[in-house]
Design a protein around this motif. Structure first.
Motif, PDB file in Angstrom:
ATOM      1  N   THR A   1      46.815  23.345  23.303  1.00  0.00           N
ATOM      2  CA  THR A   1      46.314  22.224  22.514  1.00  0.00           C
ATOM      3  C   THR A   1      47.472  21.576  21.769  1.00  0.00           C
ATOM      4  O   THR A   1      48.213  22.257  21.053  1.00  0.00           O
ATOM      5  CB  THR A   1      45.248  22.682  21.508  1.00  0.00           C
ATOM      6  N   ALA A   2      47.640  20.269  21.939  1.00  0.00           N
ATOM      7  CA  ALA A   2      48.711  19.535  21.283  1.00  0.00           C
ATOM      8  C   ALA A   2      48.371  19.280  19.823  1.00  0.00           C
ATOM      9  O   ALA A   2      47.206  19.371  19.404  1.00  0.00           O
ATOM     10  CB  ALA A   2      48.958  18.208  22.002  1.00  0.00           C
ATOM     11  N   SER A   3      49.369  18.919  19.046  1.00  0.00           N
ATOM     12  CA  SER A   3      49.158  18.661  17.621  1.00  0.00           C
ATOM     13  C   SER A   3      48.207  17.493  17.390  1.00  0.00           C
ATOM     14  O   SER A   3      47.520  17.430  16.368  1.00  0.00           O
ATOM     15  CB  SER A   3      50.496  18.385  16.939  1.00  0.00           C
ATOM     16  N   HIS A   4      48.127  16.559  18.358  1.00  0.00           N
ATOM     17  CA  HIS A   4      47.222  15.414  18.208  1.00  0.00           C
ATOM     18  C   HIS A   4      45.832  15.689  18.763  1.00  0.00           C
ATOM     19  O   HIS A   4      44.982  14.794  18.793  1.00  0.00           O
ATOM     20  CB  HIS A   4      47.823  14.163  18.862  1.00  0.00           C
ATOM     21  N   GLY A   5      45.588  16.930  19.215  1.00  0.00           N
ATOM     22  CA  GLY A   5      44.242  17.341  19.583  1.00  0.00           C
ATOM     23  C   GLY A   5      43.933  17.385  21.059  1.00  0.00           C
ATOM     24  O   GLY A   5      42.940  18.001  21.468  1.00  0.00           O
ATOM     25  N   ASP A   6      44.721  16.729  21.909  1.00  0.00           N
ATOM     26  CA  ASP A   6      44.470  16.773  23.347  1.00  0.00           C
ATOM     27  C   ASP A   6      44.767  18.171  23.885  1.00  0.00           C
ATOM     28  O   ASP A   6      45.570  18.920  23.312  1.00  0.00           O
ATOM     29  CB  ASP A   6      45.304  15.727  24.072  1.00  0.00           C
ATOM     30  N   GLN A   7      44.151  18.496  25.008  1.00  0.00           N
ATOM     31  CA  GLN A   7      44.227  19.871  25.497  1.00  0.00           C
ATOM     32  C   GLN A   7      44.359  19.920  27.015  1.00  0.00           C
ATOM     33  O   GLN A   7      43.789  19.093  27.733  1.00  0.00           O
ATOM     34  CB  GLN A   7      42.991  20.653  25.064  1.00  0.00           C
ATOM     35  N   LEU A   8      45.102  20.925  27.491  1.00  0.00           N
ATOM     36  CA  LEU A   8      45.227  21.226  28.908  1.00  0.00           C
ATOM     37  C   LEU A   8      44.755  22.651  29.152  1.00  0.00           C
ATOM     38  O   LEU A   8      44.968  23.535  28.322  1.00  0.00           O
ATOM     39  CB  LEU A   8      46.677  21.111  29.373  1.00  0.00           C
ATOM     40  N   SER A   9      44.142  22.882  30.330  1.00  0.00           N
ATOM     41  CA  SER A   9      43.827  24.237  30.773  1.00  0.00           C
ATOM     42  C   SER A   9      44.331  24.402  32.193  1.00  0.00           C
ATOM     43  O   SER A   9      44.236  23.480  33.017  1.00  0.00           O
ATOM     44  CB  SER A   9      42.317  24.500  30.731  1.00  0.00           C
TER      45      SER A   9
ATOM     46  N   THR B   1      59.420  23.220  39.899  1.00  0.00           N
ATOM     47  CA  THR B   1      59.089  23.304  38.476  1.00  0.00           C
ATOM     48  C   THR B   1      58.226  22.115  38.100  1.00  0.00           C
ATOM     49  O   THR B   1      58.600  20.968  38.348  1.00  0.00           O
ATOM     50  CB  THR B   1      60.365  23.304  37.612  1.00  0.00           C
ATOM     51  N   LEU B   2      57.086  22.397  37.520  1.00  0.00           N
ATOM     52  CA  LEU B   2      56.101  21.363  37.195  1.00  0.00           C
ATOM     53  C   LEU B   2      55.842  21.367  35.689  1.00  0.00           C
ATOM     54  O   LEU B   2      55.365  22.357  35.133  1.00  0.00           O
ATOM     55  CB  LEU B   2      54.804  21.632  37.967  1.00  0.00           C
ATOM     56  N   ASP B   3      56.197  20.275  35.038  1.00  0.00           N
ATOM     57  CA  ASP B   3      55.981  20.129  33.602  1.00  0.00           C
ATOM     58  C   ASP B   3      54.823  19.169  33.343  1.00  0.00           C
ATOM     59  O   ASP B   3      54.826  18.038  33.829  1.00  0.00           O
ATOM     60  CB  ASP B   3      57.227  19.572  32.904  1.00  0.00           C
ATOM     61  N   TYR B   4      53.850  19.649  32.572  1.00  0.00           N
ATOM     62  CA  TYR B   4      52.768  18.801  32.078  1.00  0.00           C
ATOM     63  C   TYR B   4      53.008  18.596  30.584  1.00  0.00           C
ATOM     64  O   TYR B   4      52.971  19.557  29.810  1.00  0.00           O
ATOM     65  CB  TYR B   4      51.409  19.453  32.294  1.00  0.00           C
ATOM     66  N   ARG B   5      53.215  17.353  30.191  1.00  0.00           N
ATOM     67  CA  ARG B   5      53.533  17.052  28.802  1.00  0.00           C
ATOM     68  C   ARG B   5      52.443  16.150  28.216  1.00  0.00           C
ATOM     69  O   ARG B   5      52.161  15.070  28.750  1.00  0.00           O
ATOM     70  CB  ARG B   5      54.892  16.361  28.722  1.00  0.00           C
ATOM     71  N   LEU B   6      51.829  16.611  27.123  1.00  0.00           N
ATOM     72  CA  LEU B   6      50.782  15.835  26.467  1.00  0.00           C
ATOM     73  C   LEU B   6      51.402  14.836  25.501  1.00  0.00           C
ATOM     74  O   LEU B   6      52.143  15.209  24.592  1.00  0.00           O
ATOM     75  CB  LEU B   6      49.821  16.754  25.716  1.00  0.00           C
ATOM     76  N   GLU B   7      51.090  13.579  25.728  1.00  0.00           N
ATOM     77  CA  GLU B   7      51.471  12.503  24.835  1.00  0.00           C
ATOM     78  C   GLU B   7      50.182  11.895  24.278  1.00  0.00           C
ATOM     79  O   GLU B   7      49.109  12.091  24.853  1.00  0.00           O
ATOM     80  CB  GLU B   7      52.266  11.442  25.598  1.00  0.00           C
ATOM     81  N   PRO B   8      50.233  11.170  23.180  1.00  0.00           N
ATOM     82  CA  PRO B   8      49.009  10.529  22.685  1.00  0.00           C
ATOM     83  C   PRO B   8      48.375   9.644  23.765  1.00  0.00           C
ATOM     84  O   PRO B   8      49.014   8.737  24.281  1.00  0.00           O
ATOM     85  CB  PRO B   8      49.509   9.707  21.489  1.00  0.00           C
ATOM     86  N   SER B   9      47.157   9.982  24.159  1.00  0.00           N
ATOM     87  CA  SER B   9      46.396   9.230  25.170  1.00  0.00           C
ATOM     88  C   SER B   9      47.066   9.224  26.542  1.00  0.00           C
ATOM     89  O   SER B   9      46.830   8.326  27.348  1.00  0.00           O
ATOM     90  CB  SER B   9      46.150   7.786  24.717  1.00  0.00           C
TER      91      SER B   9
END
Length: 286
Positions: A16-24, A129-137
């Motif tokens: 869960t990112a600091s802005h609330g979005d989430q990955l599973s 190598t696969l990076d998933y990066r959460l950005e706002p929206s």
């Protein structure tokens, strides 16, 4: 970075990112990203019943296509090293990946390396190598492919992502940013993009080369749309639907089907070389 482990509705690791979005993600099932919650809403489709049966191919999440996209004639790959059997979309979506912390930014890193099993069908030492990066929206995706051989020869490959996006109703879906002509994968023939999209609620599978850097998936049942931002060489767009599933796949590919044989947009790495491929999905107010 804090990773949480959960078991409902399936065993997974979430961030869960600091802005609330989430990955599973489920690393042992092809490094499959099973959930992307953005602005409080689930954006991905996942057939949980099918996912629970490992003998079936997954319908949902974000499968990774490597070292080919689509299929090869007779699933056969001819290389200077010999003849190999390589199934549709390759093996990355079927193998366990390693999960690592993402050193910078908010997200997760997945790593797949060659093994005895992969070298039996694709005779190259590699690292993916696969990076998933959460950005706002937004969800930023970066894939690094490395040819780890110290010998001679090049490693050919194609790469694609196969995200399933949940929609309210296939009949209410439209796409923007595609060119007038496309390749109909069902007939393997050139076709009108508009005529293909008009059949999306009956099932389509098309590949197109957008002339602009983004393709938008609009769902009339929502006030938001999904924008796929492309960057070469991961800049072909595949659109796939499979009624009655309420989902549309909006996929970035580096090359069309059969590229490792035809050479059309085939990527090659010399021993010791690597390349980085990127794509971003953005949630935009309609």
């Amino acid at each position: 970075m804090v990773l949480d482990r959960g078991v409902n509705p399936n065993s997974h690791v979430s961030f869960t990112a600091s802005h609330g979005d989430q990955l599973s993600v489920v690393p042992e099932r092809g490094g499959l990203l099973t959930s992307w919650i953005c602005s409080g809403r689930e954006r991905l489709y996942l057939d949980q019943e099918r996912f629970a049966d490992p003998s079936k191919s997954v319908r949902g999440g974000v499968p990774v296509l490597f070292p080919i996209c689509g299929n090869l004639p007779n699933d056969t790959l001819q290389l200077p090293q010999g003849t190999f059997h390589l199934s549709q979309h390759g093996f990355a979506r079927d193998l366990p990946w390693q999960l690592q912390p993402l050193a910078e930014g908010e997200g997760i890193r997945l790593v797949l390396e060659d093994s005895e099993a992969t070298r039996a069908v694709f005779p190259f030492p590699f690292s993916l190598t696969l990076d998933y990066r959460l950005e706002p929206s937004a969800l930023g995706i970066a894939v690094t492919v490395e040819h780890r051989s110290h010998g001679e020869g090049v490693m050919p490959f194609s790469l694609g992502l196969h995200p399933y996006f949940a929609v309210s109703d296939l009949a209410a879906v439209s796409l923007e940013g595609l060119p007038e002509r496309c390749l109909d994968h069902h007939q393997m023939a050139e076709a009108s993009t508009a005529s293909q999209l008009a059949q999306i609620d009956r099932g389509i599978d098309l590949l197109a080369a957008p002339t602009q850097r983004s393709v938008r998936l609009r769902d009339q049942g929502s006030s938001e749309l999904i924008e796929m931002e492309l960057q070469a060489p991961l800049d072909l767009a595949v659109v796939w639907s499979e009624p009655p599933r309420s989902m549309v796949c909006l996929e970035p590919w580096t090359a069309p089907r059969g590229a490792l044989i035809s050479g059309d947009r085939r990527l090659e790495l010399k021993p010791g070389e690597s390349c980085r491929l990127t794509c971003t999905y953005r949630v935009v107010q309609a």
